[in-house]
Design an enzyme around this catalytic site. Structure first.
Site, PDB file in Angstrom:
ATOM      1  N   ASN A   7       0.871  -1.174   0.000  1.00 57.62           N
ATOM      2  CA  ASN A   7       0.000   0.000   0.000  1.00 57.62           C
ATOM      3  C   ASN A   7       0.913   1.230   0.000  1.00 57.62           C
ATOM      4  OD1 ASN A   7      -1.808   2.045   0.460  1.00 57.62           O
ATOM      5  ND2 ASN A   7      -2.682   1.165   2.325  1.00 57.62           N
ATOM      6  N   LYS A  14       3.587   0.787   2.837  1.00 56.45           N
ATOM      7  CA  LYS A  14       3.205  -0.200   3.857  1.00 56.45           C
ATOM      8  C   LYS A  14       3.232  -1.567   3.199  1.00 56.45           C
ATOM      9  CE  LYS A  14      -0.259   2.413   6.184  1.00 56.45           C
ATOM     10  NZ  LYS A  14      -1.670   2.537   6.287  1.00 56.45           N
ATOM     11  N   ARG A  91      -2.833  -2.026  -3.217  1.00 60.43           N
ATOM     12  CA  ARG A  91      -4.057  -1.276  -2.952  1.00 60.43           C
ATOM     13  C   ARG A  91      -4.071  -0.038  -3.842  1.00 60.43           C
ATOM     14  NH1 ARG A  91      -5.215   3.302   1.332  1.00 60.43           N
ATOM     15  NH2 ARG A  91      -7.435   3.490   0.962  1.00 60.43           N
ATOM     16  N   HIS A 208     -18.407   1.166   7.903  1.00 59.63           N
ATOM     17  CA  HIS A 208     -16.960   1.286   8.117  1.00 59.63           C
ATOM     18  C   HIS A 208     -16.752   2.644   8.784  1.00 59.63           C
ATOM     19  CE1 HIS A 208     -12.610   0.860   6.817  1.00 59.63           C
ATOM     20  NE2 HIS A 208     -12.700   2.138   7.159  1.00 59.63           N
ATOM     21  N   GLY A 210     -14.187   4.878  10.848  1.00 61.91           N
ATOM     22  CA  GLY A 210     -12.834   5.106  11.356  1.00 61.91           C
ATOM     23  C   GLY A 210     -12.541   6.587  11.288  1.00 61.91           C
ATOM     24  N   ASN A 211     -11.295   6.934  11.017  1.00 64.19           N
ATOM     25  CA  ASN A 211     -10.984   8.346  10.777  1.00 64.19           C
ATOM     26  C   ASN A 211     -11.793   8.863   9.609  1.00 64.19           C
ATOM     27  OD1 ASN A 211      -9.270   9.689  12.484  1.00 64.19           O
ATOM     28  ND2 ASN A 211      -7.541   8.433  11.811  1.00 64.19           N
ATOM     29  N   ARG A 241     -13.394  15.554   8.507  1.00 64.99           N
ATOM     30  CA  ARG A 241     -14.144  15.859   7.273  1.00 64.99           C
ATOM     31  C   ARG A 241     -15.608  16.146   7.584  1.00 64.99           C
ATOM     32  NH1 ARG A 241     -12.223  10.521   4.083  1.00 64.99           N
ATOM     33  NH2 ARG A 241     -10.475  10.293   5.496  1.00 64.99           N
ATOM     34  N   ASP A 283     -10.038  12.540  17.138  1.00 72.29           N
ATOM     35  CA  ASP A 283     -10.084  11.158  17.616  1.00 72.29           C
ATOM     36  C   ASP A 283     -11.306  10.975  18.510  1.00 72.29           C
ATOM     37  OD1 ASP A 283      -9.595   8.784  19.277  1.00 72.29           O
ATOM     38  OD2 ASP A 283      -7.623   8.788  18.313  1.00 72.29           O
ATOM     39  N   GLY A 331     -11.885   1.398  13.126  1.00 76.78           N
ATOM     40  CA  GLY A 331     -11.522   1.863  14.473  1.00 76.78           C
ATOM     41  C   GLY A 331     -12.714   2.139  15.382  1.00 76.78           C
ATOM     42  N   GLY A 333     -16.096   1.566  14.631  1.00 77.72           N
ATOM     43  CA  GLY A 333     -17.087   0.487  14.556  1.00 77.72           C
ATOM     44  C   GLY A 333     -16.686  -0.729  15.377  1.00 77.72           C
ATOM     45  N   GLU A 334     -15.383  -1.020  15.424  1.00 75.83           N
ATOM     46  CA  GLU A 334     -14.919  -2.201  16.150  1.00 75.83           C
ATOM     47  C   GLU A 334     -14.769  -1.937  17.647  1.00 75.83           C
ATOM     48  OE1 GLU A 334     -11.275  -3.614  14.233  1.00 75.83           O
ATOM     49  OE2 GLU A 334     -12.227  -3.288  12.291  1.00 75.83           O
ATOM     50  N   GLU A 384      -8.344  -5.371   5.155  1.00 73.06           N
ATOM     51  CA  GLU A 384      -8.234  -5.059   3.730  1.00 73.06           C
ATOM     52  C   GLU A 384      -7.035  -5.764   3.103  1.00 73.06           C
ATOM     53  OE1 GLU A 384      -8.807  -1.195   5.386  1.00 73.06           O
ATOM     54  OE2 GLU A 384      -9.666  -0.486   3.500  1.00 73.06           O
TER      55      GLU A 384
HETATM   56  P1  AMP Z   1      -9.265   3.816  11.735  1.00 77.53           P
HETATM   57  O1  AMP Z   1      -9.237   4.960  10.764  1.00 77.53           O
HETATM   58  O2  AMP Z   1     -10.099   2.667  11.283  1.00 77.53           O
HETATM   59  O3  AMP Z   1      -7.893   3.402  12.213  1.00 77.53           O
HETATM   60  O4  AMP Z   1     -10.022   4.371  13.035  1.00 77.53           O
HETATM   61  C1  AMP Z   1      -9.410   5.354  13.815  1.00 77.53           C
HETATM   62  C2  AMP Z   1     -10.405   5.926  14.789  1.00 77.53           C
HETATM   63  O5  AMP Z   1     -11.016   4.902  15.583  1.00 77.53           O
HETATM   64  C3  AMP Z   1      -9.732   6.830  15.798  1.00 77.53           C
HETATM   65  O6  AMP Z   1      -9.590   8.113  15.337  1.00 77.53           O
HETATM   66  C4  AMP Z   1     -10.677   6.776  16.966  1.00 77.53           C
HETATM   67  O7  AMP Z   1     -11.568   7.847  16.822  1.00 77.53           O
HETATM   68  C5  AMP Z   1     -11.456   5.490  16.802  1.00 77.53           C
HETATM   69  N1  AMP Z   1     -11.239   4.570  17.930  1.00 77.53           N
HETATM   70  C6  AMP Z   1     -10.267   3.648  18.092  1.00 77.53           C
HETATM   71  N2  AMP Z   1     -10.416   3.020  19.291  1.00 77.53           N
HETATM   72  C7  AMP Z   1     -11.515   3.555  19.870  1.00 77.53           C
HETATM   73  C8  AMP Z   1     -12.186   3.336  21.117  1.00 77.53           C
HETATM   74  N3  AMP Z   1     -11.768   2.436  22.007  1.00 77.53           N
HETATM   75  N4  AMP Z   1     -13.276   4.091  21.373  1.00 77.53           N
HETATM   76  C9  AMP Z   1     -13.708   5.009  20.493  1.00 77.53           C
HETATM   77  N5  AMP Z   1     -13.119   5.257  19.326  1.00 77.53           N
HETATM   78  C10 AMP Z   1     -12.043   4.544  19.013  1.00 77.53           C
END
Ligand code: AMP
Length: 397
Positions: A7, A14, A91, A208, A210-211, A241, A283, A331, A333-334, A384
């Site tokens: 990637n 990466k 990717r 999905h 995350g950020n 965003r 975050d 991030g 969602g999980e 991914e």
């Molecule tokens: P990703 O882009 O999939 O790596 O997701 C990153 C985002 O997941 C971070 O900016 C956090 O806002 C969120 N995140 C990760 N761990 C947690 C958590 N335990 N509780 C809430 N948000 C989280």
């Protein structure tokens, strides 16, 4: 069969080396600040400590050579010979409407990826440099490209067209393409497998979060709509965003703040979202913490996020004429039980009922809906890289 997943960004590379006989990761790493002072590599052989190397890395070819050398290294490596690598999977952020699925790389494919640069100016040039670098190092090895946009190519035209004059679509290819397709594809397949149900017979919404966040409607295994658009700015509120807005907001704010188009783009992509509303952080962990301590703007940011996701779930349920499964991944969602709960609260009329005890999990596969919930709600960690490795294996085995 060993497959190297790559990637590449404009200044980063990466990688993950998979043993596809058991889908395990043998080694992975990140080359950072390529072409910038202070370049370094963080390499990790599975089961060992991180190995860091700081050295001058002027371009992607040098970066790739260093990665291959590390994979052969007697202490940190996992290969005896580079011939053990059967293929590389790359990717690619945008394949525009040229690619409906992953393909083997040839000159025509590279040309089409180049044509998509206006749709992903920050990403596609880096991907091309990565392909060129490995072709230079291992000229006989096949390469496969896996597109973030490909899974969304099954959307019907009435879902991907914008209400602009038709010329703009024909000449500039302006339409909804979506993003995170590899993740939506992976979690939709895995969710069906995990639940033991036939994906070709169900209506699923994959979130999905995350950020960057995107939501997809997946009917009978095919994407029929997705929340991101021409670019990854559309959809729900994200870390920095805006997500969806009245398009007239753009010229209005530009004029009011005296911003040029690039500055406005930056404003909407980097200064907005959770960060812009809360004033605390991009975050969600920080925003949730501030909200819990009584920060009203942080609380508002969380509410906008959850409300936006809930509205997409309602809209996509209507678009598909029903709903069987909701999937949470990435991030937020999980990991964020409170976001999942906030999103699902009030959707009982659709047959969605969360079990708070089951929802109290992080980062692992789980059913989080109550036993009597008609709609199954699941958490599926995304992968991914594994999806890219699987496609690469399928196309080269
Ligand atoms: P990703 O882009 O999939 O790596 O997701 C990153 C985002 O997941 C971070 O900016 C956090 O806002 C969120 N995140 C990760 N761990 C947690 C958590 N335990 N509780 C809430 N948000 C989280």
């Amino acid at each position: 069969m060993k497959i190297l997943v790559i990637n590449c960004g404009s200044s980063s590379l990466k990688y993950q080396l998979f043993d596809m006989d058991n889908e395990s990761v043998l080694a992975k790493g990140l080359v950072d600040r390529i072409g910038i002072d202070g370049s370094n590599i963080t390499h990790k052989k599975t089961g060992s400590e991180d190995h860091k190397v700081s050295t001058q890395i002027p371009d992607h070819k040098v970066a790739m050579d260093l990665v291959l050398k590390l994979l052969l290294d007697k202490d940190h490596g996992v290969l005896k010979s580079l011939d053990e690598i059967s293929a590389a999977g790359h990717r690619i952020v945008s394949g525009g409407d040229y690619f409906k699925e992953s393909v083997l790389v040839n000159a025509e494919v590279l040309d089409a990826i180049k044509k998509c640069i206006p749709l992903a100016p920050l990403h596609n040039p880096g991907h091309l440099m990565g392909i060129e670098a490995i072709q230079h190092a291992l000229p006989k090895m096949p390469n496969v490209v896996v597109f973030d946009t490909a899974f969304h190519q099954t959307m019907p035209d009435y879902a991907y067209m914008y209400g602009l004059p038709y010329d703009v679509y024909e000449k500039q290819r302006v339409r909804r393409y979506g993003a995170h397709g590899t993740s939506h594809h992976f979690v939709s397949l895995r969710a069906a497998e995990f639940l033991g149900i036939d994906i070709s017979k169900i209506k699923m919404i994959t979130c999905h979060l995350g950020n960057g966040s995107s939501i997809s409607a997946v009917q009978n295994g095919k994407c029929v709509d997705t929340s991101m658009g021409l670019t990854p700015l559309a959809g729900v509120l994200m870390g920095t965003r805006t997500g969806d807005m009245d398009p007239a907001v753009v010229p209005f704010v530009q004029k009011a703040l005296n911003l040029g188009p690039d500055e406005m783009n930056n404003f909407m992509n980097k200064k907005s979202g959770l960060l812009g509303i809360s004033g605390v952080s991009s975050d969600l962990r920080d925003v949730e913490e501030a909200a819990n301590k009584g920060n009203a703007r942080a609380k508002l940011a969380v509410e906008i996020l959850e409300y936006g996701i809930k509205k997409y779930i309602g809209a996509y349920t209507a678009a598909m004429g029903g709903l069987d499964v909701i999937v949470f991944t990435a991030g937020i969602g999980e990991n964020s039980a409170s976001t999942r709960e906030g999103v699902c609260k009030g959707l009982e009329f659709l047959g969605v009922k969360i079990d708070p005890a089951k929802n109290n999990i992080r980062g692992k596969e789980a059913i989080i809906s109550a036993d009597d919930s008609r709609v199954k709600v699941v958490v599926i960690p995304t992968n991914e890289e594994l999806m890219i490795a699987r496609d690469t294996k399928r196309l080269t085995a």
